[in-house]
Design a protein around this motif. Sequence first.
Motif, mmCIF file in Angstrom:
data_model
loop_
_atom_site.group_PDB
_atom_site.id
_atom_site.type_symbol
_atom_site.label_atom_id
_atom_site.label_comp_id
_atom_site.label_asym_id
_atom_site.label_seq_id
_atom_site.Cartn_x
_atom_site.Cartn_y
_atom_site.Cartn_z
ATOM 1 N N PHE A 1 0.839 -1.200 0.000
ATOM 2 C CA PHE A 1 0.000 0.000 0.000
ATOM 3 C C PHE A 1 0.877 1.255 0.000
ATOM 4 O O PHE A 1 0.595 2.227 -0.698
ATOM 5 C CB PHE A 1 -0.928 -0.009 1.218
ATOM 6 N N THR A 2 1.957 1.214 0.777
ATOM 7 C CA THR A 2 2.890 2.347 0.808
ATOM 8 C C THR A 2 3.696 2.422 -0.489
ATOM 9 O O THR A 2 3.902 3.501 -1.046
ATOM 10 C CB THR A 2 3.849 2.206 2.004
ATOM 11 N N ALA A 3 4.120 1.261 -0.995
ATOM 12 C CA ALA A 3 4.938 1.224 -2.205
ATOM 13 C C ALA A 3 4.198 1.766 -3.418
ATOM 14 O O ALA A 3 4.806 2.357 -4.316
ATOM 15 C CB ALA A 3 5.395 -0.204 -2.473
ATOM 16 N N ASN A 4 2.877 1.594 -3.452
ATOM 17 C CA ASN A 4 2.085 2.029 -4.603
ATOM 18 C C ASN A 4 1.296 3.306 -4.334
ATOM 19 O O ASN A 4 0.369 3.627 -5.082
ATOM 20 C CB ASN A 4 1.120 0.912 -5.024
ATOM 21 N N ARG A 5 1.659 4.015 -3.293
ATOM 22 C CA ARG A 5 0.931 5.247 -2.962
ATOM 23 C C ARG A 5 1.129 6.289 -4.064
ATOM 24 O O ARG A 5 2.225 6.470 -4.600
ATOM 25 C CB ARG A 5 1.409 5.793 -1.626
ATOM 26 N N SER B 1 -6.469 6.974 -12.958
ATOM 27 C CA SER B 1 -5.968 5.655 -13.336
ATOM 28 C C SER B 1 -7.130 4.706 -13.647
ATOM 29 O O SER B 1 -8.093 4.629 -12.885
ATOM 30 C CB SER B 1 -5.122 5.070 -12.201
ATOM 31 N N PRO B 2 -7.059 3.956 -14.765
ATOM 32 C CA PRO B 2 -8.146 3.035 -15.100
ATOM 33 C C PRO B 2 -8.210 1.807 -14.191
ATOM 34 O O PRO B 2 -9.199 1.084 -14.188
ATOM 35 C CB PRO B 2 -7.814 2.623 -16.546
ATOM 36 N N SER B 3 -7.160 1.556 -13.437
ATOM 37 C CA SER B 3 -7.128 0.442 -12.501
ATOM 38 C C SER B 3 -6.593 0.936 -11.160
ATOM 39 O O SER B 3 -5.904 1.958 -11.107
ATOM 40 C CB SER B 3 -6.241 -0.694 -13.030
ATOM 41 N N PRO B 4 -6.893 0.257 -10.074
ATOM 42 C CA PRO B 4 -6.417 0.696 -8.756
ATOM 43 C C PRO B 4 -4.894 0.782 -8.710
ATOM 44 O O PRO B 4 -4.196 -0.147 -9.121
ATOM 45 C CB PRO B 4 -6.935 -0.406 -7.814
ATOM 46 N N MET B 5 -4.382 1.895 -8.211
ATOM 47 C CA MET B 5 -2.938 2.083 -8.134
ATOM 48 C C MET B 5 -2.288 1.013 -7.256
ATOM 49 O O MET B 5 -1.160 0.580 -7.502
ATOM 50 C CB MET B 5 -2.614 3.467 -7.582
ATOM 51 N N VAL B 6 -3.013 0.585 -6.231
ATOM 52 C CA VAL B 6 -2.450 -0.380 -5.291
ATOM 53 C C VAL B 6 -2.263 -1.750 -5.948
ATOM 54 O O VAL B 6 -1.541 -2.601 -5.434
ATOM 55 C CB VAL B 6 -3.359 -0.492 -4.048
ATOM 56 N N ALA B 7 -2.914 -1.978 -7.105
ATOM 57 C CA ALA B 7 -2.801 -3.257 -7.792
ATOM 58 C C ALA B 7 -1.585 -3.330 -8.713
ATOM 59 O O ALA B 7 -1.341 -4.371 -9.326
ATOM 60 C CB ALA B 7 -4.071 -3.523 -8.608
ATOM 61 N N ARG B 8 -0.812 -2.251 -8.805
ATOM 62 C CA ARG B 8 0.385 -2.284 -9.644
ATOM 63 C C ARG B 8 1.402 -3.266 -9.058
ATOM 64 O O ARG B 8 1.516 -3.437 -7.850
ATOM 65 C CB ARG B 8 1.019 -0.888 -9.738
ATOM 66 N N ALA B 9 2.162 -3.903 -9.945
ATOM 67 C CA ALA B 9 3.138 -4.894 -9.505
ATOM 68 C C ALA B 9 4.298 -4.231 -8.767
ATOM 69 O O ALA B 9 4.847 -3.230 -9.218
ATOM 70 C CB ALA B 9 3.670 -5.677 -10.700
ATOM 71 N N VAL B 10 4.648 -4.795 -7.627
ATOM 72 C CA VAL B 10 5.832 -4.376 -6.880
ATOM 73 C C VAL B 10 6.997 -5.212 -7.416
ATOM 74 O O VAL B 10 6.925 -6.444 -7.420
ATOM 75 C CB VAL B 10 5.644 -4.604 -5.370
ATOM 76 N N PRO B 11 8.078 -4.583 -7.892
ATOM 77 C CA PRO B 11 9.178 -5.334 -8.517
ATOM 78 C C PRO B 11 9.704 -6.498 -7.685
ATOM 79 O O PRO B 11 9.981 -7.572 -8.225
ATOM 80 C CB PRO B 11 10.247 -4.262 -8.733
ATOM 81 N N ALA B 12 9.834 -6.309 -6.383
ATOM 82 C CA ALA B 12 10.375 -7.378 -5.533
ATOM 83 C C ALA B 12 9.457 -8.589 -5.516
ATOM 84 O O ALA B 12 9.926 -9.742 -5.528
ATOM 85 C CB ALA B 12 10.609 -6.860 -4.123
ATOM 86 N N MET B 13 8.143 -8.379 -5.487
ATOM 87 C CA MET B 13 7.201 -9.499 -5.501
ATOM 88 C C MET B 13 7.179 -10.147 -6.881
ATOM 89 O O MET B 13 7.111 -11.386 -7.000
ATOM 90 C CB MET B 13 5.798 -9.026 -5.107
ATOM 91 N N ARG B 14 7.250 -9.355 -7.906
ATOM 92 C CA ARG B 14 7.291 -9.918 -9.255
ATOM 93 C C ARG B 14 8.507 -10.836 -9.413
ATOM 94 O O ARG B 14 8.413 -11.920 -9.996
ATOM 95 C CB ARG B 14 7.339 -8.792 -10.289
#
Length: 265
Positions: free
Chosen positions: A145-149, A158-171
């Motif tokens: 949540f903080t990483a995608n703030r 944004s057409p999609s929730p910002m919080v749903a963007r991929a976090v590089p470390a998790m990817r």
Amino acid sequence: LVQRLMSEADKLARLAAPLLMVPQCRAPIADNRCIYREAAGWCAHATPQCTPAGTARCTHPALGKDGAGCEPALLSYSMRLLFLATWHPYAPDCGSKLRVFHLLQAMSRMYEVELLSFAFSTAKPETAASLTQCCRQSVVPIDPFTANRAGALRTFLSPSPMVARAVPAMRQLVDEALSGSTFDAVIASTGMMATYAFLTPLPTTRILEEHNSLTRWMKERYTEQTQPLQKLRCWASWQKTRRYEARLFNRFDLVTMVSQQDQAV
């Protein structure tokens, strides 16, 4: 509450089971195991020949024509599930973490489970002995949540929730898991993890285990507004979310919801 969660976990397992049945043999695969669904289980011999559907015998060449020497343990290979969680479920101190905690325990009775999750706030993966017994686990020590703030305007447009963007470390963690193992299905726990579920190659079964309908939330916000400008803004957010979830859900083989209200939306 715990009994209800366990019941929900068993229900999800039953719903997912038909989707995880593979109609034909795909051996040899990366780990040289046949994943042909048998009445009595899964043949785990190295590069075997599969028996016809409905039989319980393995026809591995070393065991003879009828596979008479096949050990029962070799016919009990459980399917592999990749479980992607927004919150590491230990300690289970809130509704979402409780749900995931009991889902994992229920799933592990039927499948081989690997858990990938974020670990932040009250998460204590290093003390989760009960989880270690039922699944392999790896974590990314980041608050998504903080990483995608993002700013209010960017979030609104944004057409999609910002919080749903991929976090590089998790990817990267998901890519590493996929490069080292073959999974029969992936379960994304909440829409935030959907991006990572789509990294799995087809024909991996993809399941979205949603805890709350964002569309329902946005609709409720819209109906609660009394100021015209704020009501218009909430209406736009509601419609954007409705279209986003419709597109998202159609990309999964199965979507589960916690409540009938969410399912109705």
